[in-house]
Design an enzyme around this catalytic site. Structure first.
Site, PDB file in Angstrom:
ATOM      1  N   PRO A  11      -7.642  49.081 -36.366  1.00 51.52           N
ATOM      2  CA  PRO A  11      -6.204  49.904 -35.841  1.00 51.52           C
ATOM      3  C   PRO A  11      -5.586  49.681 -34.463  1.00 51.52           C
ATOM      4  O   PRO A  11      -6.058  49.168 -33.720  1.00 51.52           O
ATOM      5  CB  PRO A  11      -6.351  51.757 -35.957  1.00 51.52           C
ATOM      6  CG  PRO A  11      -8.023  51.295 -36.468  1.00 51.52           C
ATOM      7  CD  PRO A  11      -9.027  50.356 -36.434  1.00 51.52           C
ATOM      8  N   ASN A  12      -4.361  49.478 -34.723  1.00 52.46           N
ATOM      9  CA  ASN A  12      -3.279  49.068 -33.982  1.00 52.46           C
ATOM     10  C   ASN A  12      -3.529  47.451 -33.143  1.00 52.46           C
ATOM     11  O   ASN A  12      -2.783  47.296 -32.638  1.00 52.46           O
ATOM     12  CB  ASN A  12      -3.557  49.871 -32.393  1.00 52.46           C
ATOM     13  CG  ASN A  12      -2.313  51.224 -33.290  1.00 52.46           C
ATOM     14  OD1 ASN A  12      -1.908  51.633 -33.557  1.00 52.46           O
ATOM     15  ND2 ASN A  12      -3.620  52.000 -32.784  1.00 52.46           N
ATOM     16  N   ARG A  19       1.898  45.074 -28.030  1.00 57.93           N
ATOM     17  CA  ARG A  19       1.343  46.445 -27.587  1.00 57.93           C
ATOM     18  C   ARG A  19       0.915  46.899 -26.113  1.00 57.93           C
ATOM     19  O   ARG A  19       0.283  45.397 -25.840  1.00 57.93           O
ATOM     20  CB  ARG A  19       0.088  46.516 -28.672  1.00 57.93           C
ATOM     21  CG  ARG A  19      -0.485  47.526 -28.355  1.00 57.93           C
ATOM     22  CD  ARG A  19      -1.692  47.624 -29.458  1.00 57.93           C
ATOM     23  NE  ARG A  19      -2.801  48.713 -28.875  1.00 57.93           N
ATOM     24  CZ  ARG A  19      -4.302  48.846 -29.077  1.00 57.93           C
ATOM     25  NH1 ARG A  19      -4.898  48.169 -29.146  1.00 57.93           N
ATOM     26  NH2 ARG A  19      -4.500  49.795 -28.913  1.00 57.93           N
ATOM     27  N   TYR A  24      -3.246  44.332 -22.939  1.00 54.11           N
ATOM     28  CA  TYR A  24      -4.632  43.790 -24.391  1.00 54.11           C
ATOM     29  C   TYR A  24      -3.314  42.128 -23.995  1.00 54.11           C
ATOM     30  O   TYR A  24      -4.030  41.279 -24.752  1.00 54.11           O
ATOM     31  CB  TYR A  24      -3.585  44.336 -25.415  1.00 54.11           C
ATOM     32  CG  TYR A  24      -4.427  45.789 -25.855  1.00 54.11           C
ATOM     33  CD1 TYR A  24      -5.749  45.323 -25.245  1.00 54.11           C
ATOM     34  CD2 TYR A  24      -3.544  46.587 -25.477  1.00 54.11           C
ATOM     35  CE1 TYR A  24      -5.994  47.262 -25.936  1.00 54.11           C
ATOM     36  CE2 TYR A  24      -3.805  47.924 -25.943  1.00 54.11           C
ATOM     37  CZ  TYR A  24      -5.611  48.469 -25.921  1.00 54.11           C
ATOM     38  OH  TYR A  24      -6.495  49.682 -25.724  1.00 54.11           O
ATOM     39  N   ASN A  75     -13.698  43.857 -33.514  1.00 50.65           N
ATOM     40  CA  ASN A  75     -12.899  44.354 -32.772  1.00 50.65           C
ATOM     41  C   ASN A  75     -12.610  46.050 -33.458  1.00 50.65           C
ATOM     42  O   ASN A  75     -11.492  45.916 -34.231  1.00 50.65           O
ATOM     43  CB  ASN A  75     -11.819  44.218 -31.536  1.00 50.65           C
ATOM     44  CG  ASN A  75     -10.857  45.110 -30.619  1.00 50.65           C
ATOM     45  OD1 ASN A  75     -11.227  46.349 -30.737  1.00 50.65           O
ATOM     46  ND2 ASN A  75     -10.266  44.329 -30.083  1.00 50.65           N
ATOM     47  N   ALA A  78      -9.600  51.390 -31.991  1.00 53.67           N
ATOM     48  CA  ALA A  78     -10.169  53.219 -30.616  1.00 53.67           C
ATOM     49  C   ALA A  78     -11.670  53.470 -32.043  1.00 53.67           C
ATOM     50  O   ALA A  78     -12.074  54.384 -31.890  1.00 53.67           O
ATOM     51  CB  ALA A  78      -9.348  54.797 -30.993  1.00 53.67           C
ATOM     52  N   GLU A  99     -19.475  42.700 -30.884  1.00 53.73           N
ATOM     53  CA  GLU A  99     -18.577  43.864 -30.519  1.00 53.73           C
ATOM     54  C   GLU A  99     -17.627  43.001 -29.737  1.00 53.73           C
ATOM     55  O   GLU A  99     -18.065  42.700 -28.802  1.00 53.73           O
ATOM     56  CB  GLU A  99     -19.188  45.330 -30.022  1.00 53.73           C
ATOM     57  CG  GLU A  99     -18.291  46.387 -29.684  1.00 53.73           C
ATOM     58  CD  GLU A  99     -18.871  47.632 -29.725  1.00 53.73           C
ATOM     59  OE1 GLU A  99     -19.967  47.735 -29.509  1.00 53.73           O
ATOM     60  OE2 GLU A  99     -17.882  47.884 -29.343  1.00 53.73           O
ATOM     61  N   HIS A 101     -13.894  43.768 -27.507  1.00 56.72           N
ATOM     62  CA  HIS A 101     -12.320  45.171 -26.324  1.00 56.72           C
ATOM     63  C   HIS A 101     -11.873  43.834 -25.922  1.00 56.72           C
ATOM     64  O   HIS A 101     -12.768  42.734 -24.686  1.00 56.72           O
ATOM     65  CB  HIS A 101     -13.405  45.823 -26.385  1.00 56.72           C
ATOM     66  CG  HIS A 101     -14.093  46.525 -26.800  1.00 56.72           C
ATOM     67  ND1 HIS A 101     -13.338  47.236 -28.305  1.00 56.72           N
ATOM     68  CD2 HIS A 101     -15.490  46.777 -26.969  1.00 56.72           C
ATOM     69  CE1 HIS A 101     -14.250  47.766 -29.050  1.00 56.72           C
ATOM     70  NE2 HIS A 101     -15.770  47.387 -27.921  1.00 56.72           N
ATOM     71  N   ARG A 108     -11.765  52.183 -17.886  1.00 54.47           N
ATOM     72  CA  ARG A 108     -10.366  53.124 -18.354  1.00 54.47           C
ATOM     73  C   ARG A 108     -11.198  54.357 -18.631  1.00 54.47           C
ATOM     74  O   ARG A 108     -11.306  54.386 -18.087  1.00 54.47           O
ATOM     75  CB  ARG A 108      -9.833  52.041 -19.666  1.00 54.47           C
ATOM     76  CG  ARG A 108      -9.886  51.119 -19.681  1.00 54.47           C
ATOM     77  CD  ARG A 108      -8.726  50.157 -20.737  1.00 54.47           C
ATOM     78  NE  ARG A 108      -7.765  50.588 -21.389  1.00 54.47           N
ATOM     79  CZ  ARG A 108      -7.263  50.554 -22.276  1.00 54.47           C
ATOM     80  NH1 ARG A 108      -7.821  49.757 -23.493  1.00 54.47           N
ATOM     81  NH2 ARG A 108      -6.209  51.411 -22.881  1.00 54.47           N
TER      82      ARG A 108
HETATM   83  C1  DQA Z   1      -9.406  47.282 -27.888  1.00 55.45           C
HETATM   84  C2  DQA Z   1     -10.192  49.010 -26.698  1.00 55.45           C
HETATM   85  C3  DQA Z   1      -9.630  50.559 -27.444  1.00 55.45           C
HETATM   86  O1  DQA Z   1     -10.033  51.282 -26.834  1.00 55.45           O
HETATM   87  C4  DQA Z   1      -8.272  50.592 -27.735  1.00 55.45           C
HETATM   88  O2  DQA Z   1      -8.646  51.854 -28.902  1.00 55.45           O
HETATM   89  C5  DQA Z   1      -8.391  49.206 -28.799  1.00 55.45           C
HETATM   90  C6  DQA Z   1      -8.313  47.843 -28.292  1.00 55.45           C
HETATM   91  C7  DQA Z   1      -9.936  46.473 -27.181  1.00 55.45           C
HETATM   92  O3  DQA Z   1      -9.538  45.761 -27.223  1.00 55.45           O
HETATM   93  O4  DQA Z   1      -9.887  46.532 -25.183  1.00 55.45           O
HETATM   94  O5  DQA Z   1      -7.406  50.447 -29.592  1.00 55.45           O
HETATM   95  O6  DQA Z   1     -10.777  47.961 -28.420  1.00 55.45           O
END
Ligand code: DQA
Length: 143
Positions: A11-12, A19, A24, A75, A78, A99, A101, A108
């Site tokens: 998501p996102n 964003r 990011y 990735n 959340a 995985e 990020h 954070r």
């Molecule tokens: C994320 C870190 C997560 O906590 C966050 O919700 C994201 C992006 C990252 O790539 O740093 O959506 O996965």
């Protein structure tokens, strides 16, 4: 070497570039996927990318596409922190799972310090920006 590689974005992440760029970065998801695809092609591997804002769609994709992959980069956004059906789908896979990020989740908010995905992943890269995906790909190409 992993020949069929799947990249999954949660998501996102479709909003990358717009964003919270101070967290990011400025790269869009399309640019990241294109860079990964070019590197995979140069190495003779086949790379597919998928993004969804819906946990069930990510689970369906893992059932349909990631099942036969030689390597998975994910990735989970959340969902990293609470997505148990995503975690269970990943747990079925035989291939290595990296995985990724973009941000360093450990410096954070506290809710980002727990990953339900990490126990079923081969390894994790956090805090290296979009290049974390590229490093994950290099590892899979070498595996
Ligand atoms: C994320 C870190 C997560 O906590 C966050 O919700 C994201 C992006 C990252 O790539 O740093 O959506 O996965």
């Amino acid at each position: 070497m992993a020949r069929a590689i799947v990249v999954i974005h949660g998501p996102n992440l479709n909003m990358l570039g717009r964003r919270e760029p101070e967290i990011y970065g400025a790269m869009t998801l399309g640019e990241i996927d294109a860079a990964l695809a070019a590197r995979a092609e140069a190495a003779g591997a086949n790379l597919r990318s998928f993004q969804s804002n819906h946990e069930g769609a990510l689970v369906d994709y893992i059932h349909d596409m990631a099942w036969d992959a030689d390597g998975v980069i994910i990735n989970p956004g959340a969902l990293t922190h609470y997505g148990l059906s995503l975690r269970d789908a990943l747990a079925m896979l035989k291939s290595p799972i990296i995985e990724v990020h973009i941000s360093n989740v450990y410096r954070r908010e506290a809710f980002r310090h727990t990953s339900v995905v990490a126990p079923v992943a081969t390894g994790q890269i956090a805090g290296l920006g979009w290049r974390g995906y590229m490093l994950a790909l290099e590892w899979l190409l070498d595996a």
